[in-house]
Design an enzyme around this catalytic site. Structure first.
Site, PDB file in Angstrom:
ATOM      1  N   ARG A 145      -2.320  -0.552  10.240  1.00 55.03           N
ATOM      2  CA  ARG A 145      -0.962  -0.155  10.610  1.00 55.03           C
ATOM      3  C   ARG A 145      -0.917   0.628  11.915  1.00 55.03           C
ATOM      4  NH1 ARG A 145      -1.283  -1.352   5.396  1.00 55.03           N
ATOM      5  NH2 ARG A 145       0.584  -1.810   4.168  1.00 55.03           N
ATOM      6  N   ASP A 147      -6.168  -3.027  -6.016  1.00 54.38           N
ATOM      7  CA  ASP A 147      -7.438  -3.414  -5.401  1.00 54.38           C
ATOM      8  C   ASP A 147      -8.642  -2.945  -6.209  1.00 54.38           C
ATOM      9  OD1 ASP A 147      -6.351  -4.794  -3.286  1.00 54.38           O
ATOM     10  OD2 ASP A 147      -6.434  -3.105  -1.894  1.00 54.38           O
TER      11      ASP A 147
END
Length: 420
Positions: free
Chosen positions: A23, A307
């Site tokens: 990001r 995850d």
């Protein structure tokens, strides 16, 4: 139960969080100034984002743990952008480039080319992006003349989709409104707010084109998802104790640690206050815990540990009772069908496990045996079973480096440093 001769002991720090690193690179590319990032992840997925941005005329240098970006110079690339195995790169970069009217084509490796892209294609088409695609998968080609704002309710619990739409919305002078699940990762909106983009985060996210011209200098906290493998190994391997310093502290990413605490795991998290950073840091102290309780994880809990489900499943095999994982069907659309691979590998090792369409039921306290692991070229499957190898055999296979470096290239070296 196992004749484990090794233990984990020591204090370590980890390379920067992968999600935040992606990001910062993308958002930095939008701002016409110089940016300095310390401790950026050097995993293959993040390097893929870096290379794609460089193909789009963004200047990025990395020397001695310092990454420098000069943004505001995006141009349409001369070649197809290779996103390799990185779904974050493909989905978020598509939104960013569409919003900036950067015409481009994106492709991926054989694994990424099977992953669903419809979740970003449909809303971006509603924003007037022209997208050619291969049956809603990569490769895709985007053409944009003008971005229209969107009033959108998220159909998936995906931070990648949310972030893709936010980045695309930065191309319009009018506000887009995005309804989202509050448990999805919030790194993008935190960074945009910190850098004073025109964004409001309440029940809905409202965002539009922003006039941000000042560069930033930030340090990326250690990767909390990568920390999960080391934490899990310490929990299940007798006599182990470790400290992981300066790792990410973010409630949307703490589901794995919270689940382990519910199981009775000996984990202490100490939050640190740092100024001049959109994300918080913490130190995590972990000790071996011989009596783990089985638990049920489902619903919003799954979002905050999506995850970590493979490595959580490994820990669950060592619990004294049954663990149930529900509402995790999205794991079938990751780098592999993670539910299926966890199930098949654990069955081959002698586990008492049942596979459901959206999860797993794991009956712990059953001795497991060495076998050949099928990782499906999935880094999280490979690392999860390397942790189990260490418990069962007092050694790791160490043949999965090409797969593991996609997300955690330091994995083997760090584990070796801790093993005594």
């Amino acid at each position: 139960m196992y004749n484990t001769t090794k233990k984990l002991s020591g204090t370590i720090e980890l390379k920067g969080d992968k999600s935040i690193s992606h990001r910062l690179l993308m958002i930095g590319s939008l701002i016409s100034d110089k940016h300095n990032i310390k401790n950026l992840s050097q995993c293959e997925d993040v390097l893929t984002t870096m290379r794609c941005l460089q193909e789009c005329n963004i200047h990025i240098d990395h020397t001695n743990n310092l990454t420098t970006i000069i943004g505001g110079t995006l141009k349409s690339p001369k070649i197809s952008l290779n996103c390799k195995n990185s779904g974050t790169t493909a989905r978020m970069l598509t939104g960013l480039l569409a919003g900036q009217k950067i015409n481009s084509s994106l492709r991926g490796d054989s694994s990424l080319s099977k992953r669903p892209m419809k979740r970003i294609i449909k809303p971006l088409e509603a924003m007037s992006v022209n997208i050619k695609h291969a049956n809603n998968m990569l490769p895709i080609t985007i053409r944009t003349d003008d971005i229209k704002p969107i009033n959108y309710k998220m159909l998936t619990k995906s931070a990648q989709v949310k972030s893709s739409l936010m980045l695309a919305s930065l191309g319009s002078n009018k506000y887009s409104s995005i309804a989202y699940n509050k448990n999805t990762r919030d790194h993008t909106e935190k960074i945009l707010k910190y850098l004073k983009f025109d964004i409001s985060v309440k029940e809905k996210i409202k965002i539009r084109r922003s006039n941000v011209e000042k560069g930033f200098s930030l340090t990326v906290p250690g990767d909390i998802s990568n920390a999960s493998f080391i934490i899990a190994a310490c929990i299940i391997i007798p006599h182990s104790k470790i400290i992981i310093k300066n790792v990410l502290y973010n409630k949307t990413r703490l589901g794995f640690i919270n689940a382990l605490k519910k199981m009775g795991a000996n984990i202490k998290v100490v939050k640190k206050e740092r100024n001049q950073n959109p994300e918080k840091f913490c130190d995590v102290t972990v000790k071996h815990t011989p009596q783990l309780r089985g638990i049920t994880v489902s619903g919003d809990e799954i979002i905050t540990m999506i995850d970590e489900i493979p490595i959580f499943s490994i820990v669950a095999t060592q619990a004294t009772s049954q663990t149930i994982i529900k509402n995790a069907s999205d794991l079938r659309n990751k780098e592999s069908d993670r539910l299926s691979l966890v199930y098949k590998n654990l069955v081959s090792m002698g586990a008492n496990i049942i596979e459901q369409s959206d999860g797993l039921t794991i009956n712990g306290n059953k001795k497991l045996y060495n076998t050949t692991i099928k990782h499906g070229n999935d880094h999280r499957i490979a690392m999860s079973f390397e942790v189990l190898n260490l418990l069962i055999n007092s050694k790791m296979d160490k043949s999965y480096n090409e797969v593991i470096k996609i997300s955690f290239p330091e994995f083997y070296d760090l584990m070796e440093d801790l093993i005594q």
